[in-house]
Scaffold this active site. Sequence first.
Site, short mmCIF file in Angstrom:
data_model
loop_
_atom_site.label_atom_id
_atom_site.label_comp_id
_atom_site.label_asym_id
_atom_site.label_seq_id
_atom_site.Cartn_x
_atom_site.Cartn_y
_atom_site.Cartn_z
CB ALA A 207 -0.90 -0.15 1.02
CB CYS B 100 0.46 -13.90 -1.14
SG CYS B 100 -0.39 -12.47 -0.58
CB VAL C 36 6.30 5.90 12.18
CG1 VAL C 36 5.80 6.98 12.78
CG2 VAL C 36 7.44 6.14 10.89
CG ASP D 66 -3.16 -5.66 4.83
OD1 ASP D 66 -3.88 -5.77 3.78
OD2 ASP D 66 -2.25 -6.52 4.87
CG ASN E 212 -0.50 -4.01 -4.78
OD1 ASN E 212 0.45 -3.36 -5.23
ND2 ASN E 212 -0.30 -5.22 -4.57
CD1 TRP F 166 -26.52 -27.27 -19.89
CD2 TRP F 166 -26.92 -25.08 -19.52
NE1 TRP F 166 -27.68 -26.66 -20.39
CE2 TRP F 166 -28.14 -25.27 -20.39
CE3 TRP F 166 -27.02 -23.73 -19.14
CZ2 TRP F 166 -28.87 -24.71 -20.78
CZ3 TRP F 166 -28.00 -23.01 -19.64
CH2 TRP F 166 -29.07 -23.43 -20.36
NE ARG G 134 -30.52 -24.22 -15.66
CZ ARG G 134 -30.33 -25.37 -15.99
NH1 ARG G 134 -30.77 -26.50 -15.44
NH2 ARG G 134 -29.21 -25.69 -16.92
#
Lengths: 458, 458
Positions: free
Chosen positions: A13, A46, A84, A288, A310, A439, A447
């Site tokens: 981040a 990860c 920090v 996070d 991200n 399908w 369905r």
Amino acid sequence: MPERLIVVGGDAAGMSAASQARRRRGADDLEIVAFERGSFTAYSACGIPYWVAGVVDDRDDLIARRPEEFREKQDIDVRLRHEVVGIDPQDGSVTVRDLADGGEQRHGYDQLMIATGAIPVRPPIEGIEADGVLGVQTLGDGQRVLDALAARQPRRAVVVGAGYIGLEMAEAMVQLGIEVTVVARGLRPMETMDADMGERIADAMRGMGIELHLDVEVTGIEVGSDGWVTGVVTSEAEHPCELVVLGTGTRPNGDLAAEAGIPTGAQGGVETDQRQRSPVAGVWAAGDCTQVFHRVARRPTAIALGTIANKQGRVAGINLGGGYATFPGVLGTAVTKICGLEIARTGLGEDEAREVGFEPVCATVASTTRAHYYPDAAWATVKVVAERESGRLLGAQIVSEEGGAKRIDVFAMALWQGIMVQDLLNVDLSYAPPFSPVWDPVLIAARKAWDAVEADRG
Amino acid sequence: MPERLIVVGGDAAGMSAASQARRRRGADDLEIVAFERGSFTAYSACGIPYWVAGVVDDRDDLIARRPEEFREKQDIDVRLRHEVVGIDPQDGSVTVRDLADGGEQRHGYDQLMIATGAIPVRPPIEGIEADGVLGVQTLGDGQRVLDALAARQPRRAVVVGAGYIGLEMAEAMVQLGIEVTVVARGLRPMETMDADMGERIADAMRGMGIELHLDVEVTGIEVGSDGWVTGVVTSEAEHPCELVVLGTGTRPNGDLAAEAGIPTGAQGGVETDQRQRSPVAGVWAAGDCTQVFHRVARRPTAIALGTIANKQGRVAGINLGGGYATFPGVLGTAVTKICGLEIARTGLGEDEAREVGFEPVCATVASTTRAHYYPDAAWATVKVVAERESGRLLGAQIVSEEGGAKRIDVFAMALWQGIMVQDLLNVDLSYAPPFSPVWDPVLIAARKAWDAVEADRG
């Protein structure tokens, strides 16, 4: 004089935000300093279980970008091993401790980006601080696990917790020939999946030789005279071992923000608006450590996941750079590969739906992942959760031998736009015998869910 | 006296309709008779290349349901080798030829379901009716190919046409050790993909040992004294061979309907409304023989594909049974696995978009299909087509080593609801290292497309 942006936390981040801000504003307009208490930047947490398992050889493969690259290519001043320890929003400054010598310094900021990530929940168990009891949150943690494996050659390991990271680590260690026991409070592994989807997971784990003890409480951790762990005691049994991995979950690390009076939510995450601004002027947050809006539950939640970090970091950085971007929230999509299964979810499970006040109607179907006659056709169990009366899609879960990860994305895309299950019946999904039955399981499940909604209407 | 439903054609569309109608109406209310000119019902034509290649052992594996099952379980009277040769809508009857003895009979109907499928386009080339020149449209065709392979043990085969079925058959025959030459009019194989996506396909085909001759016209087929094919002559060369497979495309088989004055469209497909009713009272149509509405092009088109046939047949059957269902149209989604590649598309390609009057803006990205550090990460090329100014998603194409089929479905789901590429940037798709990079190729491609739209706006 350029403005100064201080970034707290040098992972996905924080560094995404820094990079995006830099793209839009040159160094003469914006000075960027990032403080990271660990020894690495921008890595894939990860990937740690795969690194431990030896599937990924090199730690550096997990690092998307090193500090030198940020410095040289983007003029971003990254300082590792700098923590920090305090924020003063009135003053517009942070206090930073140099972990090398313990010395502290104040640094003024114009803009502050909080990206402190998540922290592991360490249950208050006696002995949990012993050597050989390890989390797997950071790349440093991963290194400590590998060091312990090399130094102690453990024969037996206990994993506490049966969530994603716990199970991935359990599988990684079994692959290394270690006897692994998983102990967890829950009644089933992977409690983020509905109970009826969990059975196959426990079977697959036991099939790989993982010992699974559910519905137990860890009451103590035994420690040898050298300070190293020797066993885990639960409400049910004692499990001697030479290594303990904690997979007991995480919580948003909003502590630093909270101490500075920056508002945090119920789970401890920093509050932000659509543009990743905290309620305090000049203070931003992403990843996070934040609260994130769940589009289906329509309320804030906390999810520690690299993709979200991200995306939020990118949004924050565009805004910090003078652009305009908003983060539209999440669906709680998640996937993992464990013991030969693809386990995937998006939106709300049946119980989660009830918890937030929806009345769900569900349908579960078993299907093959390819045309039934095509070789290696595998099975998939797909569950769809819809709202009663309206038929609104609320979520989906898949446990399968193959093809679950991308199929959950088909549901995620549907959920993203808020669809009714009755509008899914005829979606023009791709078909060829090697990839799906005529399908697709997604359509069959939709369905059946619509049939269930109609039956419920009576 | 029950009403009588006559079904013309016993494959996916016709038998889906019959089954659905039966579910809602018992035999005392609705008599159902299905005439099929071939020898099989409800089979997977898409599976034929895999059967020829020996990947699927048994022809019967391709048959979803046999006539006896329809008769015994659903009281549907299926008559094989009976060809409907005329429809009289005024009279409410059909003329049926028994192919065993050539005898013809009239049968009255109250409801008529036209499900006559597609027919291969046979270019008017001299010699095309020779023995050993075979289509691969029906299960009977597949059987004829296998019989020819067994009887003649061909060393060399020529495939005319480089579309899905042609390339799948080329690969199947190469796998059997036959020298295969593909000759096609187009400038590239698989012209349903944009030109810039086609390069890798030609490379992969040549890599497998398939000889590829593009931009050529077949001018003649040479025939031996025994009536069996001996070679294919093109505008460029002569290709001796002992077997020719026609992959020259199909068109909707609306001939019978057209002769009876039932309206058909530009490509020859029967016109229907939302509920699969033709404009003529009591006459329905579904599957490859119909026109189908393309949701992105916003006009009728013709697509021969089992999934669509099944869906339309189901819709028709629900309506025939007294229920209510509509078919919402298609996106032109298609996927195939050829020479180790997954080739997938949905919506409109760049040229197709122009053709129907959109001005497209495109972006193509190369990405990995898993986290870059995860073993066996493969490549994927993803192209996104958007409308200029608006940013509306118009289509996507993927050529990849893995993971293309289900990723195209993520785009299909987005297209289904009509999304702008800018709304795709932050979709909460699943992430785990074995399944995708932290930014899935779908998201990267969408972001680049949005960048291109913004750049175009200037």
